[in-house]
Design an enzyme around this catalytic site. Structure first.
Site, short mmCIF file in Angstrom:
data_model
loop_
_atom_site.label_atom_id
_atom_site.label_comp_id
_atom_site.label_asym_id
_atom_site.label_seq_id
_atom_site.Cartn_x
_atom_site.Cartn_y
_atom_site.Cartn_z
N ASN A 1 -12.03 -3.27 0.37
CA ASN A 1 -10.95 -3.51 1.34
C ASN A 1 -11.58 -3.85 2.68
OD1 ASN A 1 -8.36 -3.54 2.58
ND2 ASN A 1 -8.74 -1.49 3.32
N GLU A 2 -11.54 -2.92 3.61
CA GLU A 2 -12.17 -3.20 4.92
C GLU A 2 -13.58 -2.63 4.90
OE1 GLU A 2 -9.47 -1.71 7.90
OE2 GLU A 2 -8.39 -3.63 7.98
N CYS B 1 -6.59 0.79 2.89
CA CYS B 1 -7.59 1.86 2.90
C CYS B 1 -7.48 2.76 1.68
CB CYS B 1 -7.44 2.70 4.16
SG CYS B 1 -7.82 1.81 5.65
N GLU C 1 0.87 -1.18 0.00
CA GLU C 1 0.00 0.00 0.00
C GLU C 1 0.90 1.22 0.00
OE1 GLU C 1 -2.77 0.39 3.32
OE2 GLU C 1 -3.82 2.00 2.26
O1 AHR Z 1 -2.21 -1.54 6.90
C1 AHR Z 1 -2.68 -0.29 7.29
C2 AHR Z 1 -4.18 -0.19 7.20
O2 AHR Z 1 -4.77 -1.06 8.11
C3 AHR Z 1 -4.78 -0.61 5.89
O3 AHR Z 1 -4.77 0.42 4.97
C4 AHR Z 1 -6.18 -0.95 6.25
O4 AHR Z 1 -6.76 -1.88 5.38
C5 AHR Z 1 -6.07 -1.43 7.67
O5 AHR Z 1 -6.99 -0.82 8.49
#
Ligand code: AHR
Length: 662
Positions: free
Chosen positions: A376-377, A245, A47
């Site tokens: 993602n989340e 994220c 990321e």
């Molecule tokens: O890894 C950091 C963050 O943690 C990521 O962006 C997210 O998916 C999770 O909350």
């Protein structure tokens, strides 16, 4: 008399525990593999957080090269002897070129070198290396002849440590590219770049760029080789990209859109990196995404290092910790189309519209995309209804693409339970579980997957890391305690490879001066990078994967913390080896015999790789990058009795490889 009996029984009890009876041997049966271990098992999560891409792996040294940051001159300093109003002017051609609207116009009036210039500070400085060649390029437009750009590399004290010159050859008032290359004469971690102007008239400048030439595979405008090498060394099964994220964005406008990361660099529309403003305690006002590392480069990287690509796409929802915006269901189609088009971009032949774009970027052969994440989340019914629409459309066109579905932010709780039920009812290919938890949680959850349904959805442990303090705390450290707890927990992932088919630690990279989130797998500064103890745990697993899980039992039970031991075993088809993995999380040495059953013959000498430290607080640093790192030794195998005797050091993780004939 009574006292004597009591004393004797006390002695017996103590002896029974510690000395009299040797612990039951551990048994590994090579003839009874219980599940295949997928080649994808151990992968990486990338990321653009902590200056992971811009300022990190993407080797561009100029910050804000196209003046598109919210403050157009951020990262730049105007150098001048005398002030002349408007001599450096930011222009905005939004209507004509919305992907790269700004450029700078410099007005010169008999200007000499040293009168007027621009200095770029880089991303927390620039890492410059003695004798290395640097490639400069710029887009320019002028109607005047005779203008010159004097280029200088500077050290931290502004001494010149490399120089070049560009004399724009075209004066037709059209945009052109000019380039120059020059060497650095010294190594500097906090370098800068300066351009002095000479001549008279106007010149427009855009995309002012400087790259080192020691990039990964020597690609022009490529990636930092030391950082990529660390990834290649992991021999990862997959790369999850671009997050995290960042997929979701603060709002839908700020979401990651892969189509905007293709084509020439000036066509790739920069956006603010969501980590720019995420944490008030770790502000990063200069954090933007240029997409110089875009989806083409991502697929290429995956191919380079032999990893399966695993792109994660926005599902029509922005980050639920931020705006929680959703796109109305009747307007979801463009999002779904993005997913379908990405498959064509990766796999379509050069006659398809998106395959043609991939081919035009230099890769006519397909990238063989096999899986993709939707969301993602994300959580809640709003996620499920969007996911269903994506799944239906993608599977209708590409039934073989396997989809990863989110189970939210936590590995338990109401949100998780709701999604787990819904996703299993949908027959999800993969459920993506995330856990940022204490080391203790990792130890307690070593048996988490032992009871998971073997016939249901597969698990992708898509983001995990033990937190020495607590999630999002700036005090989290990549210490040995965390890494050892992950090693112990991962025996449970390996033992359950029938269910868990992919796993990745997160986040991957952090710049020592530009991070927002800790802990992270690999730390870097402008010149150096090092792997944390957690990195070595990941590497030991991924480079000692094996092809199938073998039962490894004590008293018919897997080792999930009994006497502080955690263990798993595998068989490797390629090398004909039994591979044992054992974590000892106690402060004592522990001796155990491991009986190796189901084999006709064993090599008398095996390989024993040990990662250990007496201090659970131990960390690696730039100065001592291998304080916690594996050491290798040999181990004698009793070929007659078919067993090995292990003396497991306190706080240690061992990988043992023994050649065998089955
Ligand atoms: O890894 C950091 C963050 O943690 C990521 O962006 C997210 O998916 C999770 O909350």
């Amino acid at each position: 008399m009574n006292r004597i009996i009591k004393t004797v029984s006390l002695i017996l009890a103590t002896s029974w525990c510690s000395y009299a009876q040797a612990p039951t041997p551990i048994k590994v049966n090579a003839a009874q593999p219980v599940a295949d271990i997928q080649p994808t098992m151990w992968g990486i999560f990338f990321e653009d957080i902590n200056l992971g891409a811009d300022g990190g792996i993407y080797a561009e040294l100029i910050k804000n090269r196209s003046f598109e940051f919210a403050k157009p001159m951020m990262g730049w300093k105007i150098e001048r002897k005398t002030f002349h109003e408007g001599e450096i002017l930011i222009q905005n051609r939004q209507e004509k070129q919305s992907s790269n609207p700004r450029f700078v116009t410099v007005t010169l009036n008999n200007t000499a070198k040293g009168d007027l210039g621009l200095t770029n500070e880089g991303f927390r400085g620039m890492g410059l290396k003695k004798d290395l060649r640097y490639d400069f390029s710029v887009m320019y437009r002028t109607a005047n002849k005779g203008i010159k750009l004097h280029l200088e590399l500077l050290d931290a004290n502004n001494a010149v440590i490399g120089s070049g010159i560009v004399a724009p050859s075209e004066s037709d008032n059209q945009w052109h590219k000019a380039t120059a290359s020059f060497q650095a004469t010294a190594t500097e971690a906090k370098g800068k770049f300066r351009v002095w102007f000479e001549g008279s008239g106007n010149i427009d400048l855009d995309m002012i760029s400087l790259f080192p030439t020691d990039t990964w595979k020597g690609r022009q405008g490529g990636m930092r080789a030391d950082m990529i090498q660390k990834l290649a060394d992991l021999k990862p099964g997959f790369i999850r990209f671009p997050g995290g994220c960042i997929v979701e964005g603060i709002d839908l406008n700020n979401r990651y859109q892969w189509k905007k990361t293709l084509g020439t660099l000036e066509e790739r529309q920069l956006i603010m990196n969501r980590w720019n403003v995420e944490f008030a305690h770790r502000p990063a006002p200069d954090y933007f995404q240029t997409f110089g590392l875009g989806f083409f480069e991502y697929f290429q990287l995956a191919e380079d290092i032999g990893a399966e690509p695993l792109p994660i796409l926005n599902c029509g929802m922005a980050c639920q910790f931020n705006t929680a915006e959703v796109v109305p269901l009747d307007q979801l189609d463009p999002y779904i189309q993005d997913a379908i088009d990405l498959i064509e971009f990766a796999n379509g032949d050069a006659t398809t519209p998106w395959g043609k774009i991939r081919a035009s970027m230099g890769h006519p052969a397909p990238f063989n995309l096999k899986m993709m994440g939707i969301g993602n989340e994300n959580w809640g019914p709003q996620y499920v209804e969007r996911l269903k629409a994506f799944t239906k459309a993608i599977k209708a066109k590409y039934p073989n693409i396997r989809l990863v579905n989110s189970s939210g932010t936590d590995p338990n709780g109401e949100r998780f339970d709701y999604l787990n039920k819904e996703l299993r009812a949908m027959n999800a290919d993969f459920i993506d579980e995330h856990y940022y938890r204490t080391p203790d949680w990792f130890l307690k959850n070593a048996a988490r997957y032992d009871s998971y349904d073997r016939n249901g959805s597969k698990i992708f442990a898509g983001e995990y890391a033990a937190q020495s303090d607590k999630t999002v705390s700036v005090d989290n450290r990549n210490n040995w305690k965390c890494a050892l707890s992950e090693a112990a927990f991962m025996t449970g992932l390996e033992r359950n490879a029938a269910v868990v088919q992919m796993a990745s630690y997160a986040p991957l990279f952090a710049h020592a001066e530009g991070w927002q989130w800790t802990p992270d797998l690999i730390w870097v500064d402008n010149l150096r990078s090092y792997g944390t103890p957690n990195y070595y745990v990941q590497k030991l697993y991924s480079t000692n994967r094996g092809s199938s899980v073998l039962p490894m039992l004590q008293n018919e039970q897997p080792l999930t913390g009994q006497d502080s031991l955690y263990a798993s075993a595998s068989w490797d088809n390629a090398s004909n080896e039994i591979i044992l993995k054992i974590a000892n999380t106690s402060a004592q040495s522990i001796s155990r015999e491991v009986a190796l059953e189901g084999v006709k013959k064993l090599d008398p000498t095996g390989k024993w790789i040990i990662l250990k430290n007496d201090n659970l607080g131990a960390v690696n640093t730039f100065e001592n990058a291998i304080a916690v790192s594996p050491v290798e030794q040999s181990i004698a195998v009793d070929t007659k009795k078919k067993k090995v005797a292990l003396n497991l050091a306190p706080y240690s993780f061992s990988v043992i490889r023994i050649k065998a004939v089955k």
